[in-house]
Design a protein around this motif. Sequence first.
Motif, PDB file in Angstrom:
ATOM      1  N   ASN A  95     -18.619  14.272   0.356  1.00 62.61           N
ATOM      2  CA  ASN A  95     -19.898  13.853   0.944  1.00 62.61           C
ATOM      3  C   ASN A  95     -20.039  12.344   1.094  1.00 62.61           C
ATOM      4  N   GLU A 136     -26.283  23.747   5.888  1.00 60.90           N
ATOM      5  CA  GLU A 136     -27.492  22.977   6.143  1.00 60.90           C
ATOM      6  C   GLU A 136     -28.756  23.767   5.843  1.00 60.90           C
ATOM      7  N   LYS A 183     -25.047  17.731   4.485  1.00 61.81           N
ATOM      8  CA  LYS A 183     -25.412  16.949   3.308  1.00 61.81           C
ATOM      9  C   LYS A 183     -24.802  17.523   2.035  1.00 61.81           C
TER      10      LYS A 183
END
Length: 450
Positions: free
Chosen positions: A116, A371, A136
């Motif tokens: 990430n 997501e 994310k």
Amino acid sequence: MALRACARVIRGSSAGRPRIVLARTETTSRLLQPGNAVCSPGRIDGYLLPPARFISSDALWSRLMKGRFAESESGSARLPASVPPDSAQQISLLMRHPDQPGNAKVLKVAIIGAPNAGKSTLSNQLLGRKLFAVSKKVHTTRTRAVGVVTEDETQIILLDTPGLTTPSKVKRHQLEKSLLIDPWNTIKEADLVVVLVDVSDRWMCGRLDFEVLKCLALHPNTPAILVLNKVDLIKTKDRLLDITTELTCGIVNGRKIRVRPVIRPPWAEKRPETTRHFPPNEDNSEDPAASDHDKSALSKEQLRALSSQRGWPHFKDVFMLSSLDAEDVDTLKGYFLMNAKPGEWQYHSEVLTDQSPEQICSNIIREKLLEYLPQEVPYSLTQRVELWHEGENGELDISVRLYAKKETHVSMVIGTAGQMVARMAREVSEDLSRIFLTEVRVKLSVKLKK
């Protein structure tokens, strides 16, 4: 040879807002007055750097800037090609003989970092098109993928890798073994290693990830640069200099960084000290492949030394950027083009990636699952393509079946009145339409895996 850092600190919102530009050299540390655009010597009047760079040589910096201005004046940048929506066409394109000029140059760039950190986002920006899944959550990228940037006589091969992790985490989260093997194998073929660090993560920016340090220690002869990402999220820009000093052990390209601290008011943010400990060989016995990487070249003494090391003192250069800022990314791309060496291209100039259309589709679907679905749910889902049909006018119809391990997971994927699965299908269709440059209609369904 001067070592320079330029940074800007922007306050206020008016057109005449002040900016502070920092300059560092090997022998002096000086603060330029607000309004100066770049570091001297060799400054280019009126050019504002975004937001910071450490460049090891004035000659290289001058060439880089001249190249950027020449590109803006000529406007001859090559527009990215599309990815064929048919697997046979993609294979045929990958097998085509490279249409390289007589003065061809090439550079293989491995982008590594902790999960990430923004590796796939940076790769997409360098390519000028979204080809790699981004989310994310960690471990969006599961296997190594290649992106190809071809401009004029130069071909840059981007080796996008999964985030470096440990065998214990792979076992705990039931992840693919490719997350352990691919990053290590990728560095072996790279001409340049980019270590990407998310400076907005206060717990990770104070020291390099231990797995990253092991990779660098195993390949000390491969040039490496440090790229600090997401600098737009840092409010106190002078903090970036502190982070740089930590992650480089105060040395860049064999030269010691001499940083004169900027005077701060008493209420200015102070970076907290981290006390995280990285054991020298965390659970490597669980996976023979991972163990081989460490034991083949690094002794227990070397691993113990790395575990107490916060940074890497052999970086060639340092870049500070936001991977979402086109100007920042163009500067980094220009650096790659400048460092390319004479050599044969590996791909035809129309190739954007070595991924198959089905792999791209699967990765984009995984992105949406990560997501929109909570916690461990997206990691437990599997996919199967049931329909891949190209119509007479080039439109593409795709049907993918998702398999869940629990009834509750099925309900989460479907959502209220089917809104969740419909939303994900719509967004996947839009992303694939931009990749394949044709109309794409995706249908997603979910079933309980027996």
